[in-house]
Design an enzyme around this catalytic site. Structure first.
Site, PDB file in Angstrom:
ATOM      1  N   PRO A 102       0.814  -1.220   0.000  1.00 17.00           N
ATOM      2  CA  PRO A 102       0.000   0.000   0.000  1.00 17.00           C
ATOM      3  C   PRO A 102       0.849   1.271   0.000  1.00 17.00           C
ATOM      4  CG  PRO A 102      -0.707  -1.539   1.693  1.00 17.00           C
ATOM      5  CD  PRO A 102       0.607  -2.011   1.194  1.00 17.00           C
ATOM      6  N   GLU A 103       0.678   2.043  -1.036  1.00 18.45           N
ATOM      7  CA  GLU A 103       1.279   3.368  -1.104  1.00 18.45           C
ATOM      8  C   GLU A 103       0.111   4.355  -1.187  1.00 18.45           C
ATOM      9  OE1 GLU A 103       4.295   3.593  -4.158  1.00 18.45           O
ATOM     10  OE2 GLU A 103       4.773   1.482  -3.955  1.00 18.45           O
TER      11      GLU A 103
END
Length: 315
Positions: free
Chosen positions: A2-3
Site C-alpha cells: 500500500p502506497e
DNA sequence: CTCGATCCCTGGACGC
DNA sequence: TGCGTCCAGGGATCGA
C-alpha cells in the site's frame, strides 16, 4: 504494497462504511505492531467522525459519545466541511492511526464472519459489523493518538505529492545530495510515495533512479513532478495496484498493476524502446528502470577509490 | 548529511 | 510431500 493510491482507495471505502459508526468494544490479538495497545480501551464509546489519509497513514478521527461528524465542534468557526480540506486538522480529541505496512488490510466485516488467521484488531461497531485489521507480516502500525501525539507524528512529514507546487517540489529535491530514488521514498521529503510509484514516475520522466537530486535540472524536476502526479491520480482512479495481497476496504483488488511500465518488469521490453528493463538495488530497494531511456549518471563520487590510493601512497 | 547494514515478520518461490 | 533457504519491503536504528 500500500502506497498513496492504495491507502486513498481504502480510505474512500471506509468513508462509505464506517463513518458515523460508534465503536462498542475492542478486541486485540497480537499487539506488537501497536504503539500503545493499553490505550485502545479508550476507543470504546467513541464515534468515527472522519476518515482521512495522510501520506501512507490513515487517520480515523474520533468523537466522544454518540456525536456524529456533523456535531463536531471546530475551533475558529470553520465548518467541518472546510476543515476536511485542510491538511492537518486538529479539532478531534483523539485519532486512530493506521499504517498498512506491506500486507495490512482494514475493512468493515460482518461480525458473524469468523476472524481470519492474521486479524489482530477488531472493533465492534453499532451496525452489527466489525472494523478489522488483518496483517500477516505485521509491518503495519496502529496507534491511539491524542491531538498532541498526532501533532508530533505529523510534524516532520514531507509534502503531499499531489498538492506540492513546482517551487516546493524543486526545493525539496534539488537541495539534496541523495539519489532521487531515495528522495522519492523518503517520507520526510514526500509523504505517500513507495517503491512502485517511485519507479513508475522515474520511468515516465526518463530519470535514472541513481541520479542525485541536486544534479537534476529544473526541467527534469518538473517533468518528474508532473509524471508522479499523473501516475498517482491515475492509480487512484484504478483503485491502486494489487501486487502481493493488497485489497481495498471492500476486499476488491486494484487494477493499476496492469499499467506498470517498469516496476516488476525485469527482463521485459521497455514500453518505449524495447530494451529489457533492468533491476538494481538503489537506496536498499529494488529499482526497475530502462537502461536506455533512463541513462545512468556518471560515476558517483570516486572518493573511496581516491582516498585509498592516495592514502597508501602518502603513508 | 548520507550511506549501507540490520532487524522486524511471514508467505511464496525455488531447489533438492 | 516436505524441508531448508532466500527474498520481498516500509521504516526504525545504528555505525561509518
Amino acid at each position: 504494497m500500500p502506497e498513496l493510491p492504495e491507502v486513498e482507495t481504502v480510505v474512500r471505502g471506509l468513508q462509505k462504511t464506517v463513518l458515523g459508526r460508534k465503536i462498542l468494544s475492542v478486541w486485540i490479538g497480537k499487539s506488537d505492531f501497536i504503539d500503545n495497545p493499553e490505550e485502545f480501551t479508550r476507543l470504546s464509546g467513541q464515534t468515527i467522525a472522519h476518515v482521512e489519509r495522510f501520506g501512507k497513514f490513515m487517520l480515523l478521527r474520533l468523537a466522544k459519545g454518540d456525536e456524529g461528524e456533523t456535531t463536531v465542534s471546530v475551533p475558529g468557526g470553520q465548518s467541518v466541511a472546510e476543515a476536511k480540506s485542510t491538511v492537518v486538522v486538529q479539532e478531534y480529541a483523539a485519532s486512530l492511526l493506521v499504517h498498512l505496512g506491506m500486507t495490512g488490510q482494514i475493512a468493515s466485516i460482518d461480525a458473524e464472519i469468523p476472524l481470519e488467521k492474521h486479524t489482530h484488531v477488531s472493533l465492534a461497531l453499532d451496525d452489527g459489523r466489525e472494523l478489522r485489521y488483518t496483517d500477516a507480516r505485521r509491518f503495519g502500525r496502529m496507534a491511539y493518538l491524542t491531538a498532541e501525539l498526532l501533532a508530533k507524528e505529523v510534524a516532520g512529514a514531507g509534502a503531499d505529492p499531489l498538492e506540492v507546487n513546482a517551487a516546493e517540489f524543486s526545493q525539496r529535491i534539488r537541495s539534496r545530495n541523495s539519489r532521487i530514488k531515495a528522495l522519492l521514498l523518503d517520507q520526510s521529503v514526500l509523504r505517500g510515495v513507495g517503491n512502485i510509484y517511485a519507479d513508475e514516475s522515474l520511468w515516465r520522466s526518463k530519470i535514472h533512479p541513481a541520479r542525485v537530486g541536486s544534479k537534476l535540472t529544473e526541467k527534469e524536476t518538473q517533468t518528474l513532478r508532473r509524471a508522479l502526479q499523473e501516475i498517482l491520480n491515475r492509480a487512484i482512479v484504478m483503485r491502486g495496484s494489487s501486487i502481493s495481497d493488497f485489497l481495498d476496504a471492500n476486499g476488491e483488488p486494484g487494477e493499476y498493476q496492469r499499467h506498470h511500465r517498469a516496476y516488476g518488469r525485469e527482463g521485459k521490453p521497455c514500453y518505449r524502446c524495447r530494451t529489457p528493463i533492468r533491476r538494481v538495488i538503489v537506496a536498499g530497494r529494488s529499482s526497475y528502470f530502462c537502461p536506455k531511456c533512463q541513462p545512468a549518471p556518471r560515476q558517483r563520487k570516486s572518493k573511496r577509490r581516491k582516498v585509498r590510493k592516495l592514502g597508501k601512497r602518502s603513508r
